[in-house]
Scaffold this active site. Sequence first.
Site, short mmCIF file in Angstrom:
data_model
loop_
_atom_site.label_atom_id
_atom_site.label_comp_id
_atom_site.label_asym_id
_atom_site.label_seq_id
_atom_site.Cartn_x
_atom_site.Cartn_y
_atom_site.Cartn_z
N ASP A 77 42.89 -25.77 4.82
CA ASP A 77 44.14 -25.98 5.55
C ASP A 77 44.38 -24.89 6.60
O ASP A 77 45.50 -24.71 7.06
CB ASP A 77 45.32 -26.04 4.57
CG ASP A 77 45.45 -24.75 3.76
OD1 ASP A 77 44.63 -23.83 3.97
OD2 ASP A 77 46.37 -24.67 2.93
N CYS A 80 42.44 -20.73 4.42
CA CYS A 80 41.44 -20.51 3.37
C CYS A 80 41.01 -19.05 3.27
O CYS A 80 40.82 -18.54 2.18
CB CYS A 80 40.24 -21.42 3.58
SG CYS A 80 39.45 -21.24 5.19
N HIS A 261 35.12 -22.45 7.38
CA HIS A 261 35.73 -22.41 6.06
C HIS A 261 35.22 -21.28 5.17
O HIS A 261 34.04 -20.94 5.20
CB HIS A 261 35.49 -23.75 5.35
CG HIS A 261 36.28 -23.88 4.08
ND1 HIS A 261 37.65 -23.97 4.07
CD2 HIS A 261 35.89 -23.86 2.79
CE1 HIS A 261 38.06 -24.05 2.81
NE2 HIS A 261 37.02 -23.98 2.02
#
Lengths: 268, 144
Positions: A77, A80, A261
């Site tokens: 989102d 992270c 990520h």
Amino acid sequence: MDQNADASFDPSKNYDEDTLAQQREIEKEIAASQAMVSQLHTFDEIVEEYSQEDAIYRQKIEDLKSRFKNLRKTRGDGNCFYRAFGFAYLEKLLNDGKEYKRFLDIAQKSKDELIGLGFPQFTLEDFHDTFMDVVKMVENPGTVDGLFQAFNDAGLSDYFVVYLRLLVSGHLQQNADSYVYFIDGERSVKEFCSQEVEPMGKESDHIHIVSLTKALQIAICVEYMDREGEKCNSFKFNPFESLADDTDTAPAFTLLYRPGHYDILYPL
Amino acid sequence: MSGSSGISAFPDGDNMFKWIGTIEGGKGTVYEGLKYKLCLTFPDQYPIEAMKVKFETPCYHPNVDTHGNICLDILKEKWSALYDVRTVLLSIQSLLGEPNIDSPLNVHAAELWNNQDSYKKVLLDHYKREAARSVSSKESVKHL
């Protein structure tokens, strides 16, 4: 004709609202399918995310498997990095009372430093209080499960993330002279902070990681898993390296970076 | 919340999740002397999620649409949990005098902006026609 009508601009319609509504739908989908912080996964589970043809990534996961035991995922989102950092670090503090005391002191003092930089006191105190509540879950006696519950409770987890963002912003602003040349788009450090650091969901780059490790004086390691080379490239962020007193620089924890990520890695 | 800066806001009755705010146009701008009423609502996730702000008094402005929706980055992708009612209303107040005419919601107003004399005329006509009603009812709110 009908198709044309659908594609044409309708001045009575609020397209901005439509875009936002669609974005909220996507956010809801992500929230429903991904925990903010997951349980431990094995690499055999992770490898299934990549198709048989994706030889490079499969090979790199084998590399990780030879050095790490588990992986804990975080929600994609935009927060992270902060969530992975916070969880991994507090989890480490469960078994390191001396480091916990050092961190508690830095965390306590940070509030006045941020207020000194001009952050609004009333709002800041609210976030600092919740941040400290989460940090103190490490003591009397802290458990991994307790941290897991807290990091999956939006009221605690998101407040914790906001405070880490403020620490990054504060460090960048305090050391603006050192960072101004690393900011793209002719922005001041303050503008960069209000556009790329303070808003929730804004992703973290190298500069955010350097700032947070320096602000809190925590060394960390990041394993970069991209399409270059045969193994993951590990990179150590060591806030102490410029100091003569190079005592304990073992990374507190290791994160896995896959493009866009961050997750948490657990060594064998 | 009130002050000398030409903005004020109060909870709408007992409902703490809905506030009524007022903004006076900044001095030296075409909006000087005009007052606007706004409605502020706070979602469950506030302040992680942005508050929602709409003009209740119809507002002729490049970045405000006919429904009172406002196009302002800090209410959308640049929202930060540190913003509060005061900072948001001050930002909207400065938006009145310094519109972003490159991405307008009201194209007519954006095109007219560079001609400040004509703009002021259209603005005042619009204000008299559309806004007078809600301003007089707002006066009673402010003195509560």
